[in-house]
Scaffold this active site. Structure first.
Site, PDB file in Angstrom:
ATOM      1  N   SER A   1      -0.589  42.497 -35.848  1.00  0.00           N
ATOM      2  CA  SER A   1      -1.070  43.846 -35.574  1.00  0.00           C
ATOM      3  C   SER A   1      -2.113  44.352 -36.556  1.00  0.00           C
ATOM      4  CB  SER A   1       0.111  44.809 -35.553  1.00  0.00           C
ATOM      5  OG  SER A   1       0.702  44.862 -36.826  1.00  0.00           O
TER       6      SER A   1
ATOM      7  N   HIS B   1       2.775  43.714 -28.952  1.00  0.00           N
ATOM      8  CA  HIS B   1       1.371  44.150 -28.926  1.00  0.00           C
ATOM      9  C   HIS B   1       0.573  43.419 -27.856  1.00  0.00           C
ATOM     10  CE1 HIS B   1       0.687  47.110 -32.052  1.00  0.00           C
ATOM     11  NE2 HIS B   1       1.458  46.433 -32.882  1.00  0.00           N
TER      12      HIS B   1
ATOM     13  N   LYS C   1       5.043  50.703 -26.360  1.00  0.00           N
ATOM     14  CA  LYS C   1       3.594  50.624 -26.583  1.00  0.00           C
ATOM     15  C   LYS C   1       2.882  50.749 -25.233  1.00  0.00           C
ATOM     16  CE  LYS C   1       3.691  48.497 -31.136  1.00  0.00           C
ATOM     17  NZ  LYS C   1       4.832  47.685 -31.620  1.00  0.00           N
TER      18      LYS C   1
END
Ligand SMILES: *Cc1c(COP(=O)(O)O)cnc(C)c1O
Length: 412
Positions: free
Chosen positions: A184, A212, A243
């Site tokens: 990340s 992610h 997310k």
């Protein structure tokens, strides 16, 4: 005793402050979105630091589905799953996630932190070895610590070191390679094809945390296993609903049916923590439906990322966290793979941390919210502003961000 402890706490806080490491929370006055209100600014600011990759956090369909879930299933479960905390939508979401990811079954947790906290201890014991990338997320590191398995660590995405660690772990009953799908701080993909090749060569399992990536990486948004064409070679996938998939909360482990069943029997954060709230589940179902039924948002996201990178490159900014040394670290983006929407704008050198933080501050006062990162979150001398693109940004918004970078940097 109390006075002694209080002094210790105050001293520790002062130490954190002196080291410049105090985290301050900026208060938002609006829903999470591409443009947000913050309590300290008079006008709305453009937001380039959320994980709201597909812009679904305030999507009308998601909000409506959460409302409907609230009406149909109530506010809370007040129970763990196996006592009386499983409703129709919990099962539905697990099934839909499995269909989406192409796995046999999926188990929901309150967060991906919990998923990672439960998965290792439940599946692996003292006879086993866990071989983990050094840059893996804190929740993987903690989860691995909770298991009794032997621990091996390899340098970030370094396949030579991974192989050495697999050899060192040769006495184990099971060896499992553990990696983030995307790192990340760099926006770098783990080299999953090479990892799966090594897993095959050494008879190891592969676990990928795709937090992610799920929803927006790969043509169908199925994440890094899809991107690298290794979905059938990854044994266990973990991920978050917090997310791209609406951004509320919740996490999951997806794997073969038996693996998931064993987790339902043994994973402690699943057995001893409350069920995900019904409205969050129905909202997440709507988010997943949007993600699975159209690639428009993914195309917009990739276009925004490409536009931002192109303009920043042309303006002379340094977007390469590896300083041209990508090949040496093993972190190479294969041809044809679009860059990840995490875009680090580098401010290298001794003065980089101050520079990044001054530029981010100036940008905020001109209406663009970005976050600087410096040591110890990233290596010394590798300070950066991490920009996160979203499908929710307009072309005009992306251009405004670049203009704000140019103006703030020229004031240095
Ligand atoms: C964000 C993140 C998590 C934590 O997810 P939550 O659902 O917020 O607990 C875990 N792993 C990785 C790689 C992440 O990026």
């Amino acid at each position: 005793m109390d006075g002694h402890f209080r002094a210790h706490v105050d001293e520790t806080l002062a130490g954190i402050e002196d080291a410049g490491l105090t985290k301050r929370e900026r208060v938002l006055t609006t829903p999470q979105s591409a443009s947000i209100g913050v309590a300290t600014a008079d006008a709305p600011v453009l937001n380039f630091c959320a994980n709201n990759y597909l812009g679904l956090a305030d999507h009308p369909d998601v909000v409506a589905a959460a409302h409907a879930g609230l009406d149909a299933y109530g506010f809370g479960m007040a129970s763990v799953r196996f006592i009386c905390g499983t409703q129709t939508p919990h099962r539905q979401l697990e099934r839909r996630l499995s269909e989406f990811l192409g796995t046999e079954d999926t188990i929901l947790f309150s967060s991906c932190f919990d998923a990672n906290g439960g998965v290792f201890e439940a599946l692996f014991g003292a006879e086993d070895a866990i071989v983990s990338d050094e840059l893996n997320h804190a929740s993987l590191i903690d989860g691995i610590r909770l298991s009794k398995a032997a621990r091996y660590r390899y340098r970030n995405a370094d396949m030579t070191d991974l192989e050495a660690q697999l050899r060192a772990a040769s006495g184990a009953r099971f060896r499992v390679i553990v990696t983030d799908g995307v790192f990340s701080m760099d926006g770098a993909y783990a080299p999953l094809r090479e990892i799966c090749d090594l897993a095959d060569a050494y008879g190891a399992l592969v676990l990928v945390d795709d937090s992610h990536a799920v929803g927006f990486v790969g043509d169908g948004g199925r994440g890094t296993p899809e991107l690298f064409g290794v979905a059938d070679r990854v044994d266990i996938v973990t991920g978050t609903l917090g997310k791209a998939l609406g951004g509320a909360s919740g996490g999951y482990v997806s794997a073969r049916a038996g693996t998931v069943e064993l987790l339902r029997q043994r994973a402690r954060p699943y057995l001893f923590s409350n069920s995900v709230a019904p409205a969050v589940v129905t909202g997440s179902l709507a988010a997943l439906h949007l993600v699975a039924s159209s690639s428009d948002a993914r195309a917009r996201l990739n276009a925004n990322t490409a536009l931002f990178r192109g303009l920043m490159d042309a303006a002379g900014f340094d977007l390469d966290p590896f300083g041209g040394g990508a090949a040496a670290t093993g972190v190479v983006r294969p041809a044809g793979v679009p860059p990840h929407p995490i875009t680090p704008v580098m401010f290298p050198g001794a003065d980089g941390a101050r520079e990044a933080s001054a530029i981010a501050e100036r940008m905020l006062s001109s209406g663009v919210y970005v976050i600087p990162f410096s040591f110890p979150v990233v290596p010394r001398g590798k300070a950066r502003i991490r920009v996160q693109l979203s499908a929710g940004h307009s072309e005009q918004g992306v251009r405004a961000c670049v203009d704000a970078f140019v103006a703030a940097a020229s004031a240095e």
